[in-house]
Design a protein around this motif. Structure first.
Motif, PDB file in Angstrom:
ATOM      1  N   UNK A  47       0.842  -1.092   0.225  1.00 16.36           N
ATOM      2  CA  UNK A  47      -0.072  -0.068   0.039  1.00 16.36           C
ATOM      3  C   UNK A  47       0.604   1.499  -0.104  1.00 16.36           C
ATOM      4  N   UNK A  48       0.348   2.399   0.636  1.00 13.90           N
ATOM      5  CA  UNK A  48       1.033   3.410   0.814  1.00 13.90           C
ATOM      6  C   UNK A  48       1.276   3.970  -0.403  1.00 13.90           C
ATOM      7  N   UNK A  49       2.613   4.666  -0.567  1.00 18.26           N
ATOM      8  CA  UNK A  49       3.111   5.193  -1.804  1.00 18.26           C
ATOM      9  C   UNK A  49       2.858   4.301  -3.151  1.00 18.26           C
ATOM     10  N   UNK A  92      -9.848  -1.381  -0.323  1.00 16.32           N
ATOM     11  CA  UNK A  92     -11.017  -0.838   0.073  1.00 16.32           C
ATOM     12  C   UNK A  92     -10.993   0.661   0.806  1.00 16.32           C
ATOM     13  N   UNK A  93      -9.907   0.849   1.507  1.00 22.25           N
ATOM     14  CA  UNK A  93      -9.364   2.224   2.060  1.00 22.25           C
ATOM     15  C   UNK A  93      -9.462   3.169   0.909  1.00 22.25           C
ATOM     16  N   UNK A  94      -8.940   2.877  -0.227  1.00 21.17           N
ATOM     17  CA  UNK A  94      -9.243   3.723  -1.409  1.00 21.17           C
ATOM     18  C   UNK A  94     -10.452   3.701  -2.383  1.00 21.17           C
ATOM     19  N   UNK A  95     -11.513   2.776  -2.021  1.00 21.10           N
ATOM     20  CA  UNK A  95     -12.569   2.616  -2.667  1.00 21.10           C
ATOM     21  C   UNK A  95     -12.392   1.991  -3.918  1.00 21.10           C
ATOM     22  N   UNK A  96     -11.315   1.028  -4.043  1.00 20.41           N
ATOM     23  CA  UNK A  96     -11.157   0.311  -5.252  1.00 20.41           C
ATOM     24  C   UNK A  96     -11.826  -1.087  -5.280  1.00 20.41           C
ATOM     25  N   UNK A  97     -12.476  -1.477  -6.105  1.00 19.44           N
ATOM     26  CA  UNK A  97     -13.171  -2.748  -6.260  1.00 19.44           C
ATOM     27  C   UNK A  97     -13.194  -3.441  -7.702  1.00 19.44           C
TER      28      UNK A  97
END
Ligand code: ADP
Length: 363
Positions: A47-49, A92-97
């Motif tokens: 994750x992260x960058x 999920x944190x970024x709303x990617x599905x």
């Protein structure tokens, strides 16, 4: 808009950038938020960058570049459930599905497994207090479209994989170059090309470079191949040909299943015909350099089609792989194609070569 992430995984190939570019631009055009995941599944787990939002200009000036600008990797963590749980959280944190995975059969298998586990992973994240009940509900489904990037053309269901055509260009450029020096010195050249269990590159390279002999895994050489080879080479020399070109796939074998290496062939030619014989192993040159026009178009079409498939998907839609079928971009069930590809590899391992060729079908 929907959240889409694109990543490249496993071995790289020319044309992957065209696919990445098409996914980003088609996604943005359709009002989605598009993310790059750098370094394949490793970036998804870390994750992260490693997961960054893309914009229109972040994919400018990449279509002509070989390899993949967002990086590719092999990732142990993603093979473990704990790694996939971290990856799910990062998405999920970024709303990617929605995922567009560009890779080989291993990468596509991982994506399919991830989808199967998705709901359970989210349940666990909810229980751990990592995500909210709203997130759990909203991101209930994961959608996947796969693209096959591989120079080997070893995937069932598609006529061509992204990168194969460019690799062939590298091979024939090299062969053409060798032919001129071979002519001058009346030499025999043995060219080893890539392709693991798939002889496509070797076969097409042999056809297009007027090679005298070719060794491929799907059509294992007769046990007396040294005699046959020498006879053929002598025939060519006797009618005035000044050179010989032999193409050998890295996975070439004989009828007993024993590997036939370039060195074995060289020994036969030198011992029996006393020809000045050299070996050229093309290696990673085949995976490098700029993508051909065909691979740029293929990557672009497949990337765009992948986004269309994701936009049209509903909760009952299974993961698909975008394939080329008679110059049409089509969507095929991902796991069926992966299973068929693995069945081919198994048939090859079992020395059932005809079965392997039948299973592979058109590609
Ligand atoms: P390719 O995609 O070119 O066939 P690999 O087989 O190395 O290359 O797979 C690339 C990555 O995909 C692996 O490093 C791993 O992270 C992931 N992967 C492959 N197979 C699986 C699997 N069965 N389960 C989970 N992840 C997998």
């Amino acid at each position: 808009g929907k959240g889409i992430a694109v990543f490249t995984s496993g071995g790289d190939s020319q044309g992957m950038n065209a696919a990445v570019r098409a996914v980003v631009r088609m996604g943005i055009y359709l009002g989605c938020k598009v993310y790059f995941i750098r370094e394949g599944y490793q970036g998804m787990v870390d994750g992260g960058e490693y997961i960054i939002e893309a914009n229109w200009s972040s994919v400018s000036s990449i279509i002509h570049k070989g390899g993949t600008i967002i990086g590719s990797a092999r990732c142990k963590d993603f093979r473990e459930r704990e790694g996939r749980k971290k990856a799910a959280y990062n998405l999920v944190e970024r709303g990617i599905t929605n995922l567009v995975v560009i890779g080989g059969d291993g990468s596509l298998t991982g994506a399919d497994l991830f989808k199967q586990e998705w709901a359970d992973l989210l349940d666990e994240l909810l229980k751990d207090g990592k995500i909210t009940p709203e997130q759990r509900k909203k991101y209930n489904h994961l959608f996947i479209a796969g693209l096959v990037g591989s120079i080997d053309n070893d995937f069932c269901g598609t006529d061509m994989t992204i990168g194969t055509d460019s690799a062939l260009h590298r091979i024939i450029e090299a062969t053409d170059a060798i032919v001129s020096t071979a002519y001058s010195h009346q030499r025999t050249f043995i060219m080893e090309v890539m392709g693991r269990h798939c002889g496509y590159l070797a076969l097409v390279a042999a056809l297009t470079s007027e090679a005298d002999y070719v060794f491929i895994p799907e059509d294992p050489a007769a046990i007396d191949w040294p005699d046959k080879l020498c006879k053929k080479l002598m025939q060519e020399r006797n009618v005035g040909q000044r050179l010989n070109i032999i193409i050998v796939a890295e996975g070439a074998i004989d009828r007993n299943g024993h590997p036939i290496m370039a060195e074995d062939i060289k020994k036969v030619v030198v011992d029996n015909l006393h020809q000045d014989t050299r070996i050229t192993v093309l290696g990673h040159v085949q995976r490098g350099g700029n993508p051909s026009a065909f691979d740029r178009v293929l990557g672009s079409r497949m990337g765009a089609e992948a986004v269309m498939a994701l936009m049209e998907a509903d909760e009952n839609t299974e993961p698909c792989v975008i394939s080329l079928d008679g110059n049409q971009a089509v969507r095929l069930p991902l796991m069926e194609c992966v299973k068929q590809t693995k069945a081919v590899a198994q048939a090859m391992a079992d020395k059932e070569w005809e079965k392997a060729v039948q299973l592979r079908g058109k590609s």
